[in-house]
Motif scaffolding. Structure first.
Motif, PDB file in Angstrom:
ATOM      1  N   THR A   1      -6.926  -2.409   1.322  1.00 49.45           N
ATOM      2  CA  THR A   1      -5.881  -1.881   0.891  1.00 49.45           C
ATOM      3  C   THR A   1      -5.906  -1.358  -0.840  1.00 49.45           C
ATOM      4  O   THR A   1      -6.944  -1.042  -1.080  1.00 49.45           O
ATOM      5  CB  THR A   1      -6.096  -3.416   0.047  1.00 49.45           C
ATOM      6  OG1 THR A   1      -7.331  -3.149  -0.658  1.00 49.45           O
ATOM      7  CG2 THR A   1      -6.031  -4.820   1.660  1.00 49.45           C
ATOM      8  N   GLY A   2      -4.972  -1.206  -1.445  1.00 47.80           N
ATOM      9  CA  GLY A   2      -5.188  -0.563  -2.393  1.00 47.80           C
ATOM     10  C   GLY A   2      -4.340   0.515  -1.774  1.00 47.80           C
ATOM     11  O   GLY A   2      -3.253   1.345  -1.487  1.00 47.80           O
ATOM     12  N   ILE A   3      -3.962   1.815  -3.078  1.00 40.42           N
ATOM     13  CA  ILE A   3      -3.698   3.064  -3.331  1.00 40.42           C
ATOM     14  C   ILE A   3      -4.948   3.528  -2.583  1.00 40.42           C
ATOM     15  O   ILE A   3      -5.344   3.559  -2.943  1.00 40.42           O
ATOM     16  CB  ILE A   3      -3.387   3.680  -4.714  1.00 40.42           C
ATOM     17  CG1 ILE A   3      -2.356   2.143  -5.602  1.00 40.42           C
ATOM     18  CG2 ILE A   3      -2.551   5.048  -4.642  1.00 40.42           C
ATOM     19  CD1 ILE A   3      -1.882   3.137  -7.200  1.00 40.42           C
ATOM     20  N   VAL A   4      -4.398   4.833  -1.694  1.00 39.91           N
ATOM     21  CA  VAL A   4      -4.310   5.312  -0.582  1.00 39.91           C
ATOM     22  C   VAL A   4      -4.136   6.566  -1.324  1.00 39.91           C
ATOM     23  O   VAL A   4      -3.375   7.732  -1.077  1.00 39.91           O
ATOM     24  CB  VAL A   4      -4.017   5.437   0.815  1.00 39.91           C
ATOM     25  CG1 VAL A   4      -4.643   6.278   1.655  1.00 39.91           C
ATOM     26  CG2 VAL A   4      -4.713   4.040   1.400  1.00 39.91           C
TER      27      VAL A   4
ATOM     28  N   TYR B   1       0.896  -3.155  -7.609  1.00 40.66           N
ATOM     29  CA  TYR B   1      -0.266  -2.590  -7.093  1.00 40.66           C
ATOM     30  C   TYR B   1      -1.225  -3.149  -7.391  1.00 40.66           C
ATOM     31  O   TYR B   1      -1.519  -3.239  -8.807  1.00 40.66           O
ATOM     32  CB  TYR B   1      -0.207  -1.525  -6.298  1.00 40.66           C
ATOM     33  CG  TYR B   1      -0.660   0.094  -7.760  1.00 40.66           C
ATOM     34  CD1 TYR B   1      -1.534  -0.315  -9.079  1.00 40.66           C
ATOM     35  CD2 TYR B   1       1.204   0.377  -8.313  1.00 40.66           C
ATOM     36  CE1 TYR B   1      -1.167   0.468  -9.431  1.00 40.66           C
ATOM     37  CE2 TYR B   1       1.116   0.416 -10.156  1.00 40.66           C
ATOM     38  CZ  TYR B   1      -0.070   0.746 -10.218  1.00 40.66           C
ATOM     39  OH  TYR B   1      -0.378   1.205 -11.767  1.00 40.66           O
TER      40      TYR B   1
ATOM     41  N   ASP C   1      -7.261  -1.233  -7.350  1.00 49.25           N
ATOM     42  CA  ASP C   1      -7.816  -0.801  -5.806  1.00 49.25           C
ATOM     43  C   ASP C   1      -7.353   0.589  -5.562  1.00 49.25           C
ATOM     44  O   ASP C   1      -5.956   0.984  -5.635  1.00 49.25           O
ATOM     45  CB  ASP C   1      -7.395  -1.769  -4.772  1.00 49.25           C
ATOM     46  CG  ASP C   1      -7.964  -3.778  -5.146  1.00 49.25           C
ATOM     47  OD1 ASP C   1      -8.675  -3.179  -5.390  1.00 49.25           O
ATOM     48  OD2 ASP C   1      -7.478  -4.720  -4.443  1.00 49.25           O
ATOM     49  N   ALA C   2      -7.885   1.390  -5.041  1.00 50.16           N
ATOM     50  CA  ALA C   2      -7.812   2.836  -4.499  1.00 50.16           C
ATOM     51  C   ALA C   2      -8.538   2.483  -3.110  1.00 50.16           C
ATOM     52  O   ALA C   2     -10.014   2.954  -3.676  1.00 50.16           O
ATOM     53  CB  ALA C   2      -7.485   3.722  -5.580  1.00 50.16           C
TER      54      ALA C   2
ATOM     55  N   LYS D   1       0.965   5.319   0.137  1.00 48.60           N
ATOM     56  CA  LYS D   1      -0.620   6.346   0.276  1.00 48.60           C
ATOM     57  C   LYS D   1       0.089   7.830  -0.272  1.00 48.60           C
ATOM     58  O   LYS D   1       1.361   8.585  -0.008  1.00 48.60           O
ATOM     59  CB  LYS D   1      -0.005   6.796   2.016  1.00 48.60           C
ATOM     60  CG  LYS D   1      -0.931   5.934   2.742  1.00 48.60           C
ATOM     61  CD  LYS D   1      -1.233   5.929   3.994  1.00 48.60           C
ATOM     62  CE  LYS D   1       0.506   5.676   4.508  1.00 48.60           C
ATOM     63  NZ  LYS D   1       0.275   5.244   6.097  1.00 48.60           N
TER      64      LYS D   1
ATOM     65  N   MET E   1       1.033  -1.312  -0.290  1.00 49.53           N
ATOM     66  CA  MET E   1       0.073   0.626  -0.001  1.00 49.53           C
ATOM     67  C   MET E   1       1.035   1.114   0.108  1.00 49.53           C
ATOM     68  O   MET E   1       1.733   1.283   0.300  1.00 49.53           O
ATOM     69  CB  MET E   1      -0.760  -0.085   1.212  1.00 49.53           C
ATOM     70  CG  MET E   1      -2.224   1.465   1.415  1.00 49.53           C
ATOM     71  SD  MET E   1      -3.089   1.354   2.607  1.00 49.53           S
ATOM     72  CE  MET E   1      -2.006   1.441   4.047  1.00 49.53           C
TER      73      MET E   1
ATOM     74  N   SER F   1      -8.063   4.154   7.533  1.00 50.41           N
ATOM     75  CA  SER F   1      -7.583   4.153   6.140  1.00 50.41           C
ATOM     76  C   SER F   1      -6.751   2.840   6.438  1.00 50.41           C
ATOM     77  O   SER F   1      -6.304   1.548   5.451  1.00 50.41           O
ATOM     78  CB  SER F   1      -7.253   5.118   5.411  1.00 50.41           C
ATOM     79  OG  SER F   1      -5.907   5.653   5.741  1.00 50.41           O
ATOM     80  N   LYS F   2      -5.966   2.824   7.685  1.00 53.79           N
ATOM     81  CA  LYS F   2      -4.680   1.793   7.778  1.00 53.79           C
ATOM     82  C   LYS F   2      -5.344   0.592   7.234  1.00 53.79           C
ATOM     83  O   LYS F   2      -4.653  -0.594   6.623  1.00 53.79           O
ATOM     84  CB  LYS F   2      -4.235   1.948   8.798  1.00 53.79           C
ATOM     85  CG  LYS F   2      -2.984   3.071   8.447  1.00 53.79           C
ATOM     86  CD  LYS F   2      -2.189   3.139   9.996  1.00 53.79           C
ATOM     87  CE  LYS F   2      -0.886   4.581   9.631  1.00 53.79           C
ATOM     88  NZ  LYS F   2      -0.808   5.444  10.815  1.00 53.79           N
TER      89      LYS F   2
END
Length: 290
Positions: free
Chosen positions: A165-168, A290, A32-33, A3, A1, A161-162
């Protein structure tokens, strides 16, 4: 992941415009975001999506309650409080907690030797969870009206948010004060959005100076390119700061944004540009999967 924080030195540069379109571009590419709206004083990112609220989590702070019957008015709690949140007049036996100034550190409770201080929870705001097509995709920090600082609510939203999964994508509050610091300090990379004007350059310089002090890598997007001059581009080149993208000043972009539409919904070239930019950021930060 990974951020990625989207930030700006001032309001109105197009920070949320960039954050929402990056998030949507990733979703269109089946990546995934998660979008975290950290602008807790005025969150509006969810307005651009057909999202359903699925969960509301309250954010509270423990503040002291003083039992005046047990209090000896020694003043120790006042001495221990670094935020001047305890008002005391020992001669007339008056002591009050100024809840708006309290940071919930608990120092006053530690200082009291007479068990005169207990604590109570005070609501600061909420963290709203939204799903898109049945999947949790947006986390929103929203502080209560009248609360002095949005930082605890922002911190709670980022913490939630932690678990995902995915790009935050972190949509940061504008400026360079504590809410900005809280958001970008939790990121791996910061995209600064500015505009090609003297004010834009001045605020950009302040933002980059702040990020350098906390050792955060960053790049810059110039929004509304074409309305000002080349000073921002020249300064970035002189200081070896990456210019990630220029978004042209177009009436159609402004019109769509004003009615809550995303440019990435119809402009496939913009989608490709945003995804390519994010891909480069991820590779540069040592995570190509990712």
């Amino acid at each position: 992941m990974i951020k990625i924080a989207i930030a700006s030195g001032k309001g109105g540069t197009g920070k949320t415009f960039v954050a929402t379109n990056i998030f949507h571009a990733l979703l269109k590419n089946q990546i995934d975001a998660v979008l975290v709206d950290c602008d807790a004083e005025a969150p509006d990112a969810v307005a651009f999506f057909a999202a359903n609220k699925t969960k509301v989590i309250g954010v509270t702070r423990l503040v002291p309650v003083i039992n005046t019957s047990a209090c000896t008015f020694c003043g120790k709690c006042n001495e221990y409080c670094s935020y001047n949140a305890i008002f005391i007049l020992p001669p007339v036996k008056i002591i009050n907690v100024i809840e708006d100034l309290c940071h919930g550190c608990g120092a006053c409770s530690v200082s009291c030797r007479y068990a005169a201080i207990t604590e109570k929870p005070v609501s600061l705001g909420v963290v709203n969870w939204y799903s898109i097509n049945g999947k949790l995709s947006i986390v929103e920090a929203r502080m209560n009206i009248g609360v002095m600082s949005p930082v605890p609510v922002i911190k709670a939203a980022i913490k939630k948010s932690k678990d995902l999964t995915g790009i935050v994508i972190l949509d940061s509050p504008p400026g360079t004060s504590c809410p900005f610091i809280q958001t970008v300090s939790d990121s791996d990379y910061v995209i600064l959005v500015t505009e090609p004007t003297p004010f834009g350059l001045s605020d950009l310089q302040q933002s980059i100076e702040t990020l350098r002090k906390i050792n955060k890598p960053c790049g810059v997007i110039i929004n509304r390119a074409g309305i000002g001059n080349n000073d921002v581009c020249d300064w970035l080149q002189e200081n070896n700061i990456p210019l990630l993208m220029e978004i042209p000043f177009k009436k159609e972009i402004a019109r769509k944004y004003s009615i809550g539409e995303l440019i990435t919904a119809t402009d496939l070239i913009f989608v490709k540009q945003l995804n390519s930019m994010v891909d480069k950021i991820i590779i540069q930060n040592g995570n190509s999967s990712y």
